[in-house]
Design an enzyme around this catalytic site. Structure first.
Site, short mmCIF file in Angstrom:
data_model
loop_
_atom_site.label_atom_id
_atom_site.label_comp_id
_atom_site.label_asym_id
_atom_site.label_seq_id
_atom_site.Cartn_x
_atom_site.Cartn_y
_atom_site.Cartn_z
N GLU A 170 44.15 29.75 43.19
CA GLU A 170 44.44 31.09 43.69
C GLU A 170 45.52 31.08 44.78
O GLU A 170 45.33 31.59 45.88
CB GLU A 170 43.16 31.75 44.18
CG GLU A 170 42.16 31.97 43.04
CD GLU A 170 40.82 32.49 43.52
OE1 GLU A 170 40.40 32.12 44.63
OE2 GLU A 170 40.20 33.27 42.79
N HIS B 290 35.38 32.64 35.84
CA HIS B 290 36.17 32.79 37.06
C HIS B 290 35.89 31.62 38.00
O HIS B 290 34.85 30.98 37.90
CB HIS B 290 35.87 34.13 37.74
CG HIS B 290 36.55 35.28 37.07
ND1 HIS B 290 37.27 36.22 37.76
CD2 HIS B 290 36.62 35.63 35.77
CE1 HIS B 290 37.77 37.10 36.90
NE2 HIS B 290 37.38 36.77 35.69
N GLU B 291 36.86 31.36 38.88
CA GLU B 291 36.87 30.12 39.66
C GLU B 291 36.69 28.93 38.71
O GLU B 291 35.83 28.08 38.93
CB GLU B 291 35.79 30.11 40.76
CG GLU B 291 35.95 31.18 41.80
CD GLU B 291 35.48 32.56 41.33
OE1 GLU B 291 36.15 33.55 41.62
OE2 GLU B 291 34.42 32.61 40.68
N GLU C 137 39.89 33.24 34.70
CA GLU C 137 40.75 33.59 35.83
C GLU C 137 41.74 32.44 36.01
O GLU C 137 42.70 32.35 35.27
CB GLU C 137 39.87 33.80 37.06
CG GLU C 137 40.58 34.44 38.23
CD GLU C 137 39.65 34.58 39.42
OE1 GLU C 137 39.75 35.60 40.11
OE2 GLU C 137 38.83 33.67 39.67
N GLU D 187 42.38 41.11 42.71
CA GLU D 187 41.55 41.38 43.89
C GLU D 187 42.25 41.00 45.19
O GLU D 187 41.93 41.54 46.25
CB GLU D 187 40.20 40.66 43.78
CG GLU D 187 40.24 39.16 43.83
CD GLU D 187 40.50 38.51 42.48
OE1 GLU D 187 40.33 37.29 42.38
OE2 GLU D 187 40.86 39.24 41.53
#
Length: 704
Positions: A174, A483-484, A502, A508
């Site tokens: 991220e 996700h993650e 993701e 977000e």
């Protein structure tokens, strides 16, 4: 088609003459060639050429082991063989229906000349769009278990490429992309990111996919395929030698990074090679290097758009937690009740009604299950969540029955809080609950530092966690959107219930990042980097660009037309209409594009683009034959010309156009959008202006 194998010694460049190549392998279209060589010390090397130009100069191959001599040199070739392969297989869902899998293969069998005479095979596949290779450890008498401390795969480049990269973080992907020369990469600047709760970057390395652009238009992207029971690979950067070297993700609990019993093979190391940016997106190298479908019929999963209880929590309108605590078996107000719980029966029914009315197939519900009060900030999170017990204000029976009546599917949410033992123990009962209620998709999350302590999100332990969860889910007809996650490596071909993930800095961050959110260039970079690995759950469709009612210092850094275009540009078989119901209901005209746009495609055409600047993609909807087009740009305005020659001959189309208004700007005037309906045909060519941070979305349907 003529298949060409050059099994002779050829000097394509002076440097390659210094070591005699054992074998030269050429792509089916003869544009890419690969040499494999051993030097006088028996050290293995490979070299890659594109259109007779060296792009990967002599690069060594090998391993370091714990308590064992490395695979470094002292090898001899005991056998080499070449084969050709050409097939067309079909995706059960995807960017296209038919996928051509055409390559030439070289298998080199090596053996140490002394000591234990251990064996190692290296397999190379050369496609028209790049190269893949992997190591195979065959069954042998003197080598039964490998404790790999490092894989020493080099990628020695011949130019100081413009590079689009994120740091080689062992826990998250991220990060915003940096754009620098290869010689200027410095991952240390990303180690202390203000918005990231956990991150570990031990050296100057980049995560993959990492994409490079050369002075003469050569585009390269380095990644891996079929990551199974192995550690994720980062690429350590030598800025002086213009080189990458594999650096595996480790663990604080072991001195080795990978433990495997022989026989086994590594993931494929991949190099996508094109002479333009659009062809990188068109490449199927990653999925082609994975094994065929092992699940058989997966028609129980339907690609869909979805809404859900999610964005409102990021805005602060509602919360994941219930706000009360369990005391002596009863939910009790202990002074923490806030009355903002989002996953209530009433609220979810509102999303179901909206979805049913607007051709949206699913509703995601986050915060439905107990445990959210005591997971953030707690060191020991094992046992905090269960995945079958709803909060008192969420009636699972009532909600699922109501959704079924309306023709909408509830998408399950499992936030594991990275407590892997808890999730492992509960998977069967959790998936059984989904099966009972007819739920076929789950969004899983792994927020936080991994438990057991000492493991990282991208190490071998967690690679197995992610993959095994999806494989088990398939037994219950459940598809997984993680996700993650661990990075996408094309396993969706082998296990088509791995539908999306993701694995990037998502939408977000616009709602809660302290660094200004995702800049306009973010997704024009992502399309040529992260998206090459596989589908992305980015959650597009934010209409309320500035969050003045909730967070005055945050916003989405695109125009409204850009948000619509993302439904075509950023591929996923599950696409969220992420904004609040009230924001959609207040904007029926742009909402029409979300209602119309497809999610499953029979063809994809990347019409134009440059990495980090802009991209234009057209996709043909599977089953209907309708086309949808999306184009997005960075912070620079531009005029694009679209050639509609991808449409059918002798056919008239109605095109609904959603474009930036004359005064549109991602910050100053993001909601300025214009609507137009025109007729199109195959001979049409049109120019469209894109505003700063802007976009263009078009739905194209056949006219009778």
């Amino acid at each position: 088609m003529r298949i060409k194998f050059l099994l002779i010694v050829i000097c394509i460049s002076l440097s390659s003459c210094l070591m005699k190549p054992e074998t030269v392998l050429v792509s089916p279209d003869e544009a890419i060639s690969l040499e494999f060589s051993l030097n006088e010390q028996g050290k293995p090397f490979y070299t890659v050429f594109f259109k007779n130009k060296s792009i990967i100069k002599e690069s060594s191959l090998g391993f370091d082991f714990e308590n064992s001599k490395p695979f470094l040199d002292n090898f001899k070739v005991i056998k080499s063989s070449t084969t050709a392969f050409n097939e067309t297989w079909q995706m059960p869902w995807g960017e296209q229906l038919d996928v051509v899998n055409n390559y030439n293969e070289l298998r080199v069998e090596l053996q140490e000349k002394s000591d234990l005479k251990r064996k190692l095979n290296i397999v190379f596949k050369v496609y028209n769009d790049g190269v893949g290779f992997r190591y195979e450890f065959p069954k042998q008498d003197n080598f039964s278990e490998a404790f790999i401390t490092e894989e020493n795969t080099q990628f020695n480049l011949t130019e100081d490429y413009k590079t689009f990269w994120i740091p080689g973080d062992w826990d998250i992907y991220e990060h915003l992309y940096s754009t620098t020369k290869l010689s200027e990469i410095d991952a240390s600047v990303k180690r202390n990111h203000p918005s990231l709760g956990q991150t570990y970057i031990p050296e100057n390395a980049v995560n993959t996919p990492v994409t490079l652009v050369g002075k003469n238009g050569i585009h390269l992207s380095f990644h891996e395929a079929a990551l199974v029971n192995y550690s994720g690979m980062t690429l350590k950067v030598d800025t002086d030698k213009l080189s990458f070297k594999s650096s595996l993700v480790g663990s604080r609990n072991t001195t080795y990074k990978v433990k495997r019993t022989l026989p086994f093979h590594t993931p494929w190391r991949t190099i996508q090679i094109t002479d333009n940016a659009p062809d990188l997106i068109q490449s199927n190298l990653i999925v082609n290097l994975n094994e065929p479908n092992k699940l058989g019929d997966v028609s129980w999963f339907t690609p869909m758009k979805y809404t859900g209880v999610w964005w409102e929590m990021h805005l602060g309108k509602s919360s994941w937690d219930y706000g009360m605590e369990m005391v002596d078996g009863k939910w009790t107000d202990t002074g923490k009740a806030h009355g903002k719980h989002g996953a209530t029966t009433e609220n979810v029914k509102r999303f179901i009604d909206f979805s049913a009315k607007n051709n949206i197939g699913g509703v995601l519900v986050e915060g439905w299950n107990t445990g959210w009060e005591r997971w953030i900030g707690f060191e020991d999170r094992e046992g905090v969540f269960d995945f079958v017990t709803p909060y008192p204000d969420y009636n699972l029976d009532e909600v699922t029955a109501y959704a079924k009546e309306k023709g909408v599917e509830i998408i399950m949410h499992h936030e594991t809080s990275a407590a892997t033992a808890t999730y492992e123990k509960q998977q069967d009962v959790a998936y059984s609950l989904m099966q009972k209620y007819g739920m076929h998709a789950v969004k899983s999350g792994y927020v936080g530092k991994i438990l057991p302590k000492g493991e990282y999100h991208h190490g071998q332990y967690m690679v197995n966690q992610y993959n095994n969860a999806a494989i088990k889910a398939a037994k219950y007809q459940v598809a997984v959107n993680a996700h993650e996650p661990i990075k996408a490596t094309g396993l969706r071909r082998t296990y088509p219930n791995i539908i999306s993930r993701e694995g990037l800095r998502g939408q977000e961050f616009n709602a809660w990042s302290s660094d200004g959110g995702n800049p306009p260039e973010h997704l024009p970079i992502v399309a040529f980097t992260r998206m090459l690995a596989g589908p992305i759950d980015y959650t597009p469709g934010i209409f309320n660009i500035k969050f003045d009612d909730y967070k005055k210092n945050n916003q989405v850094n695109t125009t409204l037309a850009h948000q619509l275009a993302l439904y075509v540009v950023i591929y996923s078989p599950v696409q969220m209409a992420a904004d609040l119901v009230e924001h959609y209901e207040a904007n029926p005209k742009p909402l029409q594009f979300i209602k119309d746009v497809g999610v499953d495609w029979s063809e994809t055409k990347v019409l134009d683009g440059e990495v980090g600047e802009f991209v234009t993609i057209a996709r043909k909807e599977h089953g209907t034959g309708n086309w949808f087009l999306g184009s997005i740009t960075d912070e620079n305005s531009r005029v694009i010309e679209i050639d509609f020659s991808f449409l059918d001959d002798n056919q008239l189309y109605e095109a609904k156009i959603y474009k930036d208004g004359k005064n549109a700007h991602w910050d100053k005037n993001p909601l300025d959008i214009e609507f137009q309906t025109i007729e199109l045909q195959r001979t049409s060519k049109l120019k469209f202006p894109l505003a700063e941070g802007g976009g263009l979305a078009i739905s194209i349907k056949k006219m009778n």
